[in-house]
Design a protein around this motif. Sequence first.
Motif, PDB file in Angstrom:
ATOM      1  N   CYS A  19       0.857  -1.190   0.000  1.00 28.50           N
ATOM      2  CA  CYS A  19       0.000   0.000   0.000  1.00 28.50           C
ATOM      3  C   CYS A  19       0.893   1.240   0.000  1.00 28.50           C
ATOM      4  N   GLU A  20       0.917   1.925  -1.132  1.00 33.99           N
ATOM      5  CA  GLU A  20       1.827   3.054  -1.311  1.00 33.99           C
ATOM      6  C   GLU A  20       1.402   4.283  -0.506  1.00 33.99           C
ATOM      7  N   THR A  21       2.344   5.184  -0.333  1.00 32.08           N
ATOM      8  CA  THR A  21       2.114   6.400   0.438  1.00 32.08           C
ATOM      9  C   THR A  21       0.989   7.238  -0.164  1.00 32.08           C
ATOM     10  N   SER A  22       0.930   7.330  -1.489  1.00 34.46           N
ATOM     11  CA  SER A  22      -0.115   8.135  -2.121  1.00 34.46           C
ATOM     12  C   SER A  22      -1.501   7.580  -1.817  1.00 34.46           C
ATOM     13  N   ALA A  23      -1.634   6.251  -1.775  1.00 34.00           N
ATOM     14  CA  ALA A  23      -2.921   5.639  -1.435  1.00 34.00           C
ATOM     15  C   ALA A  23      -3.276   5.924   0.025  1.00 34.00           C
ATOM     16  N   LEU A  24      -2.303   5.838   0.903  1.00 29.44           N
ATOM     17  CA  LEU A  24      -2.549   6.119   2.322  1.00 29.44           C
ATOM     18  C   LEU A  24      -3.025   7.556   2.521  1.00 29.44           C
ATOM     19  N   LEU A  25      -2.357   8.489   1.862  1.00 31.65           N
ATOM     20  CA  LEU A  25      -2.747   9.901   1.996  1.00 31.65           C
ATOM     21  C   LEU A  25      -4.138  10.140   1.418  1.00 31.65           C
ATOM     22  N   GLU A  26      -4.458   9.501   0.310  1.00 32.25           N
ATOM     23  CA  GLU A  26      -5.787   9.662  -0.295  1.00 32.25           C
ATOM     24  C   GLU A  26      -6.873   9.107   0.628  1.00 32.25           C
ATOM     25  N   LEU A  27      -6.597   8.015   1.321  1.00 35.09           N
ATOM     26  CA  LEU A  27      -7.565   7.465   2.280  1.00 35.09           C
ATOM     27  C   LEU A  27      -7.826   8.457   3.413  1.00 35.09           C
ATOM     28  N   VAL A  28      -6.761   9.054   3.921  1.00 31.12           N
ATOM     29  CA  VAL A  28      -6.910  10.034   5.009  1.00 31.12           C
ATOM     30  C   VAL A  28      -7.747  11.217   4.536  1.00 31.12           C
ATOM     31  N   ILE A  29      -7.523  11.650   3.296  1.00 29.73           N
ATOM     32  CA  ILE A  29      -8.252  12.794   2.753  1.00 29.73           C
ATOM     33  C   ILE A  29      -9.726  12.452   2.527  1.00 29.73           C
ATOM     34  N   SER A  30     -10.018  11.245   2.051  1.00 30.82           N
ATOM     35  CA  SER A  30     -11.364  10.882   1.602  1.00 30.82           C
ATOM     36  C   SER A  30     -12.311  10.405   2.696  1.00 30.82           C
ATOM     37  N   ILE A  31     -11.775   9.965   3.812  1.00 32.47           N
ATOM     38  CA  ILE A  31     -12.616   9.371   4.858  1.00 32.47           C
ATOM     39  C   ILE A  31     -12.692  10.322   6.049  1.00 32.47           C
ATOM     40  N   ALA A  76      -7.074  17.736  11.509  1.00 32.31           N
ATOM     41  CA  ALA A  76      -5.710  18.254  11.336  1.00 32.31           C
ATOM     42  C   ALA A  76      -4.888  17.332  10.442  1.00 32.31           C
ATOM     43  N   LEU A  77      -5.051  16.028  10.631  1.00 32.88           N
ATOM     44  CA  LEU A  77      -4.347  15.055   9.797  1.00 32.88           C
ATOM     45  C   LEU A  77      -4.828  15.145   8.352  1.00 32.88           C
ATOM     46  N   ARG A  78      -6.118  15.291   8.182  1.00 34.28           N
ATOM     47  CA  ARG A  78      -6.682  15.407   6.825  1.00 34.28           C
ATOM     48  C   ARG A  78      -6.150  16.645   6.117  1.00 34.28           C
ATOM     49  N   SER A  79      -6.083  17.773   6.792  1.00 30.01           N
ATOM     50  CA  SER A  79      -5.577  18.990   6.150  1.00 30.01           C
ATOM     51  C   SER A  79      -4.091  18.872   5.838  1.00 30.01           C
ATOM     52  N   ASP A  80      -3.329  18.201   6.706  1.00 21.76           N
ATOM     53  CA  ASP A  80      -1.893  17.983   6.431  1.00 21.76           C
ATOM     54  C   ASP A  80      -1.720  17.050   5.224  1.00 21.76           C
ATOM     55  N   ALA A  81      -2.565  16.039   5.127  1.00 21.52           N
ATOM     56  CA  ALA A  81      -2.486  15.104   3.994  1.00 21.52           C
ATOM     57  C   ALA A  81      -2.801  15.819   2.679  1.00 21.52           C
ATOM     58  N   VAL A  82      -3.710  16.765   2.707  1.00 19.22           N
ATOM     59  CA  VAL A  82      -4.033  17.539   1.500  1.00 19.22           C
ATOM     60  C   VAL A  82      -2.809  18.334   1.051  1.00 19.22           C
ATOM     61  N   GLU A  83      -2.071  18.887   2.001  1.00 16.57           N
ATOM     62  CA  GLU A  83      -0.902  19.702   1.656  1.00 16.57           C
ATOM     63  C   GLU A  83       0.225  18.886   1.082  1.00 16.57           C
ATOM     64  N   LEU A  84       0.335  17.612   1.477  1.00 14.88           N
ATOM     65  CA  LEU A  84       1.409  16.778   0.954  1.00 14.88           C
ATOM     66  C   LEU A  84       1.084  16.385  -0.458  1.00 14.88           C
TER      67      LEU A  84
END
Length: 176
Positions: free
Chosen positions: A150-162, A168-176
Amino acid sequence: MAEKPSISDNYKLPISQSLQDAVDEITSNSPLVTATPADLDDNKKRWLVVGICLHSIIAPALRNYIAPILSDLYNELNSYHKIDTQIYPTHLEKYPPTHFPLNYEAVNNNKALYRFQKAKCNYTIKHAVDLSKLFLLTHMAQYTGFDETCETSALLELVISIDKFAPALRSDAVEL
Protein backbone atom coordinates in the motif's frame (compact mmCIF):
# COMPACT_ATOMS: atom_id res chain seq x y z
CA MET A 1 54.49 -5.16 -14.64
CA ALA A 2 51.82 -7.71 -15.52
CA GLU A 3 48.15 -6.73 -15.49
CA LYS A 4 45.95 -8.24 -12.83
CA PRO A 5 43.33 -10.60 -14.22
CA SER A 6 39.83 -9.22 -13.92
CA ILE A 7 37.30 -10.85 -11.66
CA SER A 8 35.15 -11.72 -14.64
CA ASP A 9 37.98 -13.83 -16.12
CA ASN A 10 37.13 -16.51 -13.55
CA TYR A 11 33.49 -16.65 -14.66
CA LYS A 12 33.60 -17.12 -18.42
CA LEU A 13 30.31 -18.20 -19.92
CA PRO A 14 30.10 -19.60 -23.42
CA ILE A 15 28.93 -16.83 -25.77
CA SER A 16 28.68 -17.06 -29.51
CA GLN A 17 31.28 -15.04 -31.40
CA SER A 18 28.62 -12.97 -33.21
CA LEU A 19 27.02 -11.97 -29.90
CA GLN A 20 30.43 -11.10 -28.42
CA ASP A 21 31.22 -8.97 -31.49
CA ALA A 22 27.89 -7.11 -31.11
CA VAL A 23 28.56 -6.45 -27.41
CA ASP A 24 32.08 -5.23 -28.17
CA GLU A 25 30.78 -2.87 -30.87
CA ILE A 26 28.11 -1.41 -28.57
CA THR A 27 30.55 -0.85 -25.71
CA SER A 28 33.16 0.76 -27.96
CA ASN A 29 30.60 3.17 -29.46
CA SER A 30 28.91 4.13 -26.17
CA PRO A 31 30.46 7.01 -24.25
CA LEU A 32 30.81 6.66 -20.52
CA VAL A 33 28.56 9.14 -18.73
CA THR A 34 29.01 9.89 -15.08
CA ALA A 35 26.81 12.03 -12.90
CA THR A 36 28.32 14.76 -10.85
CA PRO A 37 27.04 15.78 -7.43
CA ALA A 38 26.14 19.18 -8.90
CA ASP A 39 23.31 17.54 -10.88
CA LEU A 40 21.04 17.89 -7.85
CA ASP A 41 20.37 21.44 -6.75
CA ASP A 42 19.40 22.23 -3.17
CA ASN A 43 15.68 22.17 -3.92
CA LYS A 44 15.89 18.68 -5.46
CA LYS A 45 17.91 17.47 -2.49
CA ARG A 46 15.23 18.78 -0.10
CA TRP A 47 12.47 17.00 -2.05
CA LEU A 48 14.56 13.83 -2.06
CA VAL A 49 14.80 13.98 1.74
CA VAL A 50 11.04 14.66 2.00
CA GLY A 51 10.33 11.65 -0.23
CA ILE A 52 12.58 9.40 1.84
CA CYS A 53 10.88 10.57 5.04
CA LEU A 54 7.42 10.01 3.56
CA HIS A 55 8.32 6.50 2.47
CA SER A 56 10.32 5.30 5.45
CA ILE A 57 8.84 7.18 8.43
CA ILE A 58 5.38 8.58 7.69
CA ALA A 59 3.99 5.71 5.57
CA PRO A 60 4.64 2.97 8.20
CA ALA A 61 3.09 5.16 10.90
CA LEU A 62 0.06 5.85 8.69
CA ARG A 63 -0.38 2.13 7.95
CA ASN A 64 -0.57 1.40 11.69
CA TYR A 65 -2.98 4.30 12.23
CA ILE A 66 -5.25 3.58 9.26
CA ALA A 67 -5.84 -0.14 9.82
CA PRO A 68 -7.93 0.07 13.04
CA ILE A 69 -9.96 3.05 11.80
CA LEU A 70 -10.88 1.25 8.60
CA SER A 71 -11.70 -1.93 10.53
CA ASP A 72 -14.13 0.08 12.68
CA LEU A 73 -15.59 1.74 9.58
CA TYR A 74 -16.01 -1.66 7.93
CA ASN A 75 -17.89 -2.98 10.97
CA GLU A 76 -20.07 0.15 11.05
CA LEU A 77 -20.95 0.00 7.34
CA ASN A 78 -21.52 -3.73 7.57
CA SER A 79 -23.97 -3.38 10.44
CA TYR A 80 -25.94 -0.48 8.87
CA HIS A 81 -25.62 -1.23 5.15
CA LYS A 82 -24.72 -4.95 4.99
CA ILE A 83 -21.81 -4.31 2.63
CA ASP A 84 -20.68 -7.93 2.95
CA THR A 85 -23.80 -9.19 1.13
CA GLN A 86 -24.79 -6.26 -1.08
CA ILE A 87 -25.81 -6.75 -4.70
CA TYR A 88 -26.65 -4.58 -7.67
CA PRO A 89 -28.64 -2.23 -7.74
CA THR A 90 -29.11 -1.86 -3.99
CA HIS A 91 -25.38 -1.52 -3.21
CA LEU A 92 -24.02 1.47 -1.34
CA GLU A 93 -23.04 3.94 -4.08
CA LYS A 94 -21.75 6.80 -1.93
CA TYR A 95 -20.12 6.96 1.47
CA PRO A 96 -23.02 8.28 3.63
CA PRO A 97 -21.50 11.12 5.69
CA THR A 98 -19.62 12.82 2.85
CA HIS A 99 -21.42 11.46 -0.22
CA PHE A 100 -18.02 10.40 -1.61
CA PRO A 101 -18.63 8.12 -4.65
CA LEU A 102 -17.40 4.58 -4.04
CA ASN A 103 -15.31 2.88 -6.74
CA TYR A 104 -16.34 -0.78 -7.04
CA GLU A 105 -14.06 -1.27 -10.06
CA ALA A 106 -11.16 -1.38 -7.61
CA VAL A 107 -12.37 -4.50 -5.74
CA ASN A 108 -13.09 -8.14 -6.54
CA ASN A 109 -11.31 -7.83 -9.90
CA ASN A 110 -14.43 -6.06 -11.22
CA LYS A 111 -12.65 -3.87 -13.75
CA ALA A 112 -10.87 -6.78 -15.44
CA LEU A 113 -13.88 -9.07 -15.40
CA TYR A 114 -16.79 -6.77 -16.15
CA ARG A 115 -15.44 -3.38 -17.36
CA PHE A 116 -18.61 -1.34 -18.05
CA GLN A 117 -21.20 -3.97 -17.10
CA LYS A 118 -22.07 -2.59 -13.68
CA ALA A 119 -24.93 -5.04 -13.15
CA LYS A 120 -22.53 -8.00 -13.27
CA CYS A 121 -19.96 -6.60 -10.83
CA ASN A 122 -19.34 -8.24 -7.47
CA TYR A 123 -20.33 -5.67 -4.83
CA THR A 124 -19.55 -7.71 -1.71
CA ILE A 125 -16.96 -6.19 0.60
CA LYS A 126 -15.46 -8.83 2.86
CA HIS A 127 -12.82 -6.89 4.82
CA ALA A 128 -11.38 -3.47 5.63
CA VAL A 129 -8.73 -3.62 2.89
CA ASP A 130 -11.41 -3.98 0.20
CA LEU A 131 -13.39 -1.20 1.84
CA SER A 132 -10.38 1.10 1.64
CA LYS A 133 -10.05 0.44 -2.10
CA LEU A 134 -13.54 1.87 -2.67
CA PHE A 135 -12.17 5.33 -1.83
CA LEU A 136 -9.34 5.23 -4.39
CA LEU A 137 -8.87 5.38 -8.12
CA THR A 138 -8.57 1.90 -9.58
CA HIS A 139 -4.87 2.19 -10.45
CA MET A 140 -4.07 3.23 -6.86
CA ALA A 141 -5.89 0.25 -5.31
CA GLN A 142 -3.51 -2.51 -6.34
CA TYR A 143 -2.40 -3.46 -2.83
CA THR A 144 -3.13 -6.59 -0.81
CA GLY A 145 -3.07 -5.21 2.73
CA PHE A 146 -2.04 -2.29 4.88
CA ASP A 147 1.61 -3.20 4.38
CA GLU A 148 4.43 -2.22 2.00
CA THR A 149 2.15 -2.99 -0.98
CA CYS A 150 0.00 0.00 0.00
CA GLU A 151 1.83 3.05 -1.31
CA THR A 152 2.11 6.40 0.44
CA SER A 153 -0.12 8.13 -2.12
CA ALA A 154 -2.92 5.64 -1.43
CA LEU A 155 -2.55 6.12 2.32
CA LEU A 156 -2.75 9.90 2.00
CA GLU A 157 -5.79 9.66 -0.29
CA LEU A 158 -7.56 7.47 2.28
CA VAL A 159 -6.91 10.03 5.01
CA ILE A 160 -8.25 12.79 2.75
CA SER A 161 -11.36 10.88 1.60
CA ILE A 162 -12.62 9.37 4.86
CA ASP A 163 -14.11 11.61 7.54
CA LYS A 164 -13.09 9.30 10.42
CA PHE A 165 -9.57 10.74 10.48
CA ALA A 166 -8.69 13.80 12.56
CA PRO A 167 -9.30 17.09 10.72
CA ALA A 168 -5.71 18.25 11.34
CA LEU A 169 -4.35 15.05 9.80
CA ARG A 170 -6.68 15.41 6.83
CA SER A 171 -5.58 18.99 6.15
CA ASP A 172 -1.89 17.98 6.43
CA ALA A 173 -2.49 15.10 3.99
CA VAL A 174 -4.03 17.54 1.50
CA GLU A 175 -0.90 19.70 1.66
CA LEU A 176 1.41 16.78 0.95
